[in-house]
Design a protein around this motif. Sequence first.
Motif, PDB file in Angstrom:
ATOM      1  N   ALA A  33      -6.395  56.935 -12.392  1.00  0.00           N
ATOM      2  CA  ALA A  33      -7.275  55.771 -12.539  1.00  0.00           C
ATOM      3  C   ALA A  33      -6.600  54.508 -12.023  1.00  0.00           C
ATOM      4  N   MET A  34      -5.309  54.343 -12.317  1.00  0.00           N
ATOM      5  CA  MET A  34      -4.588  53.156 -11.837  1.00  0.00           C
ATOM      6  C   MET A  34      -4.505  53.156 -10.309  1.00  0.00           C
ATOM      7  N   TYR A  35      -4.249  54.314  -9.729  1.00  0.00           N
ATOM      8  CA  TYR A  35      -4.163  54.384  -8.269  1.00  0.00           C
ATOM      9  C   TYR A  35      -5.521  54.076  -7.639  1.00  0.00           C
ATOM     10  N   THR A  36      -6.571  54.526  -8.277  1.00  0.00           N
ATOM     11  CA  THR A  36      -7.913  54.234  -7.774  1.00  0.00           C
ATOM     12  C   THR A  36      -8.197  52.737  -7.844  1.00  0.00           C
ATOM     13  N   ALA A  37      -7.738  52.083  -8.916  1.00  0.00           N
ATOM     14  CA  ALA A  37      -7.910  50.635  -9.025  1.00  0.00           C
ATOM     15  C   ALA A  37      -7.205  49.921  -7.881  1.00  0.00           C
ATOM     16  N   LYS A  38      -6.053  50.391  -7.487  1.00  0.00           N
ATOM     17  CA  LYS A  38      -5.347  49.784  -6.356  1.00  0.00           C
ATOM     18  C   LYS A  38      -6.136  49.989  -5.067  1.00  0.00           C
ATOM     19  N   GLN A  39      -6.685  51.177  -4.885  1.00  0.00           N
ATOM     20  CA  GLN A  39      -7.443  51.448  -3.667  1.00  0.00           C
ATOM     21  C   GLN A  39      -8.716  50.596  -3.590  1.00  0.00           C
ATOM     22  N   GLN A  40      -9.237  50.213  -4.746  1.00  0.00           N
ATOM     23  CA  GLN A  40     -10.469  49.426  -4.771  1.00  0.00           C
ATOM     24  C   GLN A  40     -10.223  47.931  -4.601  1.00  0.00           C
ATOM     25  N   GLY A  41      -8.987  47.547  -4.344  1.00  0.00           N
ATOM     26  CA  GLY A  41      -8.706  46.154  -4.053  1.00  0.00           C
ATOM     27  C   GLY A  41      -7.769  45.471  -5.018  1.00  0.00           C
ATOM     28  N   LYS A  42      -7.199  46.224  -5.969  1.00  0.00           N
ATOM     29  CA  LYS A  42      -6.217  45.701  -6.920  1.00  0.00           C
ATOM     30  C   LYS A  42      -6.868  44.686  -7.869  1.00  0.00           C
ATOM     31  N   ALA A  43      -6.053  44.171  -8.798  1.00  0.00           N
ATOM     32  CA  ALA A  43      -6.483  43.153  -9.770  1.00  0.00           C
ATOM     33  C   ALA A  43      -7.740  43.587 -10.516  1.00  0.00           C
ATOM     34  N   GLY A  44      -7.777  44.836 -10.970  1.00  0.00           N
ATOM     35  CA  GLY A  44      -8.915  45.331 -11.719  1.00  0.00           C
ATOM     36  C   GLY A  44      -8.506  46.535 -12.536  1.00  0.00           C
ATOM     37  N   PHE A  45      -9.474  47.101 -13.278  1.00  0.00           N
ATOM     38  CA  PHE A  45      -9.170  48.310 -14.038  1.00  0.00           C
ATOM     39  C   PHE A  45     -10.238  49.359 -13.775  1.00  0.00           C
ATOM     40  N   VAL A  46      -9.842  50.603 -13.906  1.00  0.00           N
ATOM     41  CA  VAL A  46     -10.732  51.744 -13.693  1.00  0.00           C
ATOM     42  C   VAL A  46     -10.501  52.719 -14.830  1.00  0.00           C
ATOM     43  N   ARG A  47     -11.583  53.213 -15.427  1.00  0.00           N
ATOM     44  CA  ARG A  47     -11.481  54.252 -16.448  1.00  0.00           C
ATOM     45  C   ARG A  47     -11.619  55.616 -15.773  1.00  0.00           C
ATOM     46  N   TYR A  48     -10.797  56.538 -16.188  1.00  0.00           N
ATOM     47  CA  TYR A  48     -10.822  57.870 -15.584  1.00  0.00           C
ATOM     48  C   TYR A  48     -12.078  58.620 -16.001  1.00  0.00           C
ATOM     49  N   VAL A  49     -12.692  59.265 -15.005  1.00  0.00           N
ATOM     50  CA  VAL A  49     -13.804  60.183 -15.246  1.00  0.00           C
ATOM     51  C   VAL A  49     -13.514  61.454 -14.462  1.00  0.00           C
ATOM     52  N   ASP A  50     -14.179  62.520 -14.829  1.00  0.00           N
ATOM     53  CA  ASP A  50     -13.966  63.795 -14.144  1.00  0.00           C
ATOM     54  C   ASP A  50     -14.279  63.651 -12.659  1.00  0.00           C
ATOM     55  N   GLY A  51     -13.391  64.199 -11.841  1.00  0.00           N
ATOM     56  CA  GLY A  51     -13.566  64.158 -10.393  1.00  0.00           C
ATOM     57  C   GLY A  51     -12.924  62.962  -9.730  1.00  0.00           C
ATOM     58  N   LEU A  52     -12.485  61.995 -10.533  1.00  0.00           N
ATOM     59  CA  LEU A  52     -11.878  60.788  -9.954  1.00  0.00           C
ATOM     60  C   LEU A  52     -10.583  61.106  -9.216  1.00  0.00           C
ATOM     61  N   GLY A  53      -9.912  62.139  -9.644  1.00  0.00           N
ATOM     62  CA  GLY A  53      -8.608  62.426  -9.070  1.00  0.00           C
ATOM     63  C   GLY A  53      -8.641  63.188  -7.764  1.00  0.00           C
ATOM     64  N   GLU A  54      -9.806  63.685  -7.355  1.00  0.00           N
ATOM     65  CA  GLU A  54      -9.838  64.512  -6.149  1.00  0.00           C
ATOM     66  C   GLU A  54      -9.434  63.747  -4.895  1.00  0.00           C
ATOM     67  N   PRO A  55     -10.018  62.567  -4.620  1.00  0.00           N
ATOM     68  CA  PRO A  55      -9.555  61.834  -3.422  1.00  0.00           C
ATOM     69  C   PRO A  55      -8.114  61.358  -3.546  1.00  0.00           C
ATOM     70  N   VAL A  56      -7.720  60.997  -4.754  1.00  0.00           N
ATOM     71  CA  VAL A  56      -6.330  60.576  -4.945  1.00  0.00           C
ATOM     72  C   VAL A  56      -5.386  61.731  -4.684  1.00  0.00           C
ATOM     73  N   LEU A  57      -5.761  62.922  -5.212  1.00  0.00           N
ATOM     74  CA  LEU A  57      -4.924  64.098  -4.998  1.00  0.00           C
ATOM     75  C   LEU A  57      -4.845  64.437  -3.518  1.00  0.00           C
ATOM     76  N   ALA A  58      -5.986  64.284  -2.829  1.00  0.00           N
ATOM     77  CA  ALA A  58      -5.986  64.555  -1.390  1.00  0.00           C
ATOM     78  C   ALA A  58      -5.057  63.593  -0.662  1.00  0.00           C
ATOM     79  N   HIS A  59      -5.075  62.333  -1.090  1.00  0.00           N
ATOM     80  CA  HIS A  59      -4.195  61.346  -0.463  1.00  0.00           C
ATOM     81  C   HIS A  59      -2.725  61.665  -0.736  1.00  0.00           C
ATOM     82  N   MET A  60      -2.431  62.088  -1.973  1.00  0.00           N
ATOM     83  CA  MET A  60      -1.056  62.463  -2.292  1.00  0.00           C
ATOM     84  C   MET A  60      -0.621  63.694  -1.508  1.00  0.00           C
ATOM     85  N   GLN A  61      -1.544  64.659  -1.387  1.00  0.00           N
ATOM     86  CA  GLN A  61      -1.221  65.853  -0.607  1.00  0.00           C
ATOM     87  C   GLN A  61      -0.974  65.501   0.851  1.00  0.00           C
ATOM     88  N   LEU A  62      -1.699  64.477   1.317  1.00  0.00           N
ATOM     89  CA  LEU A  62      -1.500  64.036   2.695  1.00  0.00           C
ATOM     90  C   LEU A  62      -0.067  63.550   2.907  1.00  0.00           C
TER      91      LEU A  62
END
Length: 756
Positions: free
Chosen positions: A461-490
């Motif tokens: 969720a924190m990494y997603t908040a950074k990708q969305q432009g920083k200075a904000g918060f994001v609550r984790y929901v199911d499926g949120l980690g898939e693009p982040v995981l793909a980016h980490m795998q990259l």
Amino acid sequence: MTREALYVRATAAVAVIGTAWCVAYLGAGIGAEATAYVFVPIGGALATASLHRLTRRDPFWRAVFVSLGLITFGYAWLAVDSLIHADEVRTRAMPTPAAAIAALGFLIAMGALARVPVAAAGATERWPMVLDRLIAFLGCAAVLWYIGLAPMLTARESLSHQATLLVGLGLLIAVGAATKASYIAGGPVDRVAIRFIAAAGGVPAAATAVLAVQFGLIASVPAQAVVLPLAPLLITLGVAAQTRADQGLRSPARVGVLLPYIAMILVDVPLIAVALGEPLRWPVRVALIAAVVVTGLVMVRLYLTARENARLLRNARAQEERLQYEVSHDGLTALANRALFRDRLAEALATSGQASVLLIDLDDFKTVNDLLGHGVGDHLLLSVADLLRSLVGGNGLPARVGGDEFAVLLTSDPETLAGRLLAAFSQPISEHRLLVQASIGIATATEGATVDSVLRDADVAMYTAKQQGKAGFVRYVDGLGEPVLAHMQLGGELRRALDNNEFRVVYQPIMRLDGSRLFGVEALVRWHHPSRGVVGPAEFIPAAERTGLIVPLGRFVLRETCRQAASWLAEFGPDALHEAGLNVSARQLHDPDFVADVAAALAESGLPCERLVLEVTESAVLRGQQVSRALYDLDRMGIRLALDDFGTGESSLSLLRAFPAAIVKLDKSFVDGIEIDDGHPAAAGARQAVARAVIQLAHALGLDTVAEGIESPEQVATLRELGYTLGQGFHLAHPMPAAEVSRLLAHQQSATSRLP
């Protein structure tokens, strides 16, 4: 044979001759009784001579030398007096002056022993050690008094007062030296040598006392001929031991701990004797008084030991608490650390199964350290920690879990706290009045959640908040980690791609606008993925920046570009290619080895420095002193620097004064539509005005210009009218492999050769 060994043999010979004479005299009446008195001064003279060399090294041995000399002189006086008055030798007392001189020698020896340094002790150890030595001294002295000196004083045929005094002093020296030797740890005087001194005083004195009690006045013969000559022999053995110690053969230093306990046991001997029915005479009373004193000292020692043990226990508990605190709290901010945070999260999950975690990462904190220094960064972290404490209060556990990463464990609504945190960060904090932003990830435990799963969800969720432009918060929901995981795998695939040489360099030509002749090239990198095909830089460059792999990737592009440009110059001549450029990121410029890497690439390839162009963006130029130093070092090497995407930043004009640029590249956003008249002439006019201002400013500062993103012949015509001579874009040439650039250069060279 050493000098010390000779003295040992000489004093041993005196003792052996004295013993042989004594046996002959007592068994066969050979010789006069006065002869017995000559062996002690002879042995004493030899022992005194053996001490002469040691007098130059330590005050103790000088005192022993004087002491033994006086004792020897006193006994020599006795020997002369005995020979003169041979008929009265058994009944005649030792001359008082002689006894006084010998007694003075004993006192000097005792003073020398008292000044021998013992093992160093701190303030808490000094008094217990003093008590131990006092217990040992009094205990041993009481026993020697009871079994040695007291029987002499009460014997039917007691020795003279002078002899008794000297025996008593000898016993005191023995006890004092033995006690001192048990507490010597290193130092100038060897422990073994001190033990020989103790034996020299104790053995002859004790033996003389026993002989006097058992045999009366006749004991003077074996005492003078057999027993007392042992003292010089033991002295020379002590001298030999000290000499060996000075030569590096010192025995290991161990502070004695058993002697006080032995003395405590021995002091009970007179008590046992009285219990078994011995008459309570005055010598026994003295021994009993000494036993009582020793018992009192032991009680004091036990009290001090108990008090010291209590202090040590308190210190151990305090140390344990301090260590426990240190292993569970952050050293800088005093917040809970990652280990304690995980433990408390595990407890919450085990007890109630409900917990929420806020993961807070400060945005661009590295810039604070780079520009303002780590001291300012530390103060900022302390201020963030204080802010977390005040906002969380008693409703949760704040923690520092990384360099600029914080976490909060909550059981209440986490989004409310996240909003309050972001609002607080909108105001300057710390003593340096800094504005800081943060990206916050929120994760709430679900059924079956573990510590690792909750922290992983909060991190996503924190990494997603950074990708969305920083200075904000994001609550984790199911499926949120898939693009982040793909980016980490990259990022992981990038490391493998570097190892497997999957990257290729292509080159986009920079053309002359007046004839479409090739002027230079810009190197671009492409990823030839084994399963996905060619991957564009827009997809993998951000991952390379985030993981730091941009540094080795940029090093590869730099070396390949220099090698290829040098090859083209060698094949087609110096006029075929004027420059070869490549993009450099801020992360590369922060690398302390970057300038050295550029120099090495130029040296390996043989490419002239002025043919290499390094393109940097306006945002990279503004990234701190390390970047500025690197750019000026490159400029001094003769490398040409290009300011890429010029005109898109807020400080473009001021940068041209502070940045050692040689080339300005007009951004594509000002080229798009520069030629179009679609009913909005003001838009096209604005772009032309910017383009005109850029080239006029560049010419005024002596800089070259390149227009980027040219996609039509109309844009070429407009740019030429504005004064631009160089450009790049899909209309002029697409990025191409090195082989196609070679064909283009060959065709250009062939066309030039056909001109009249």
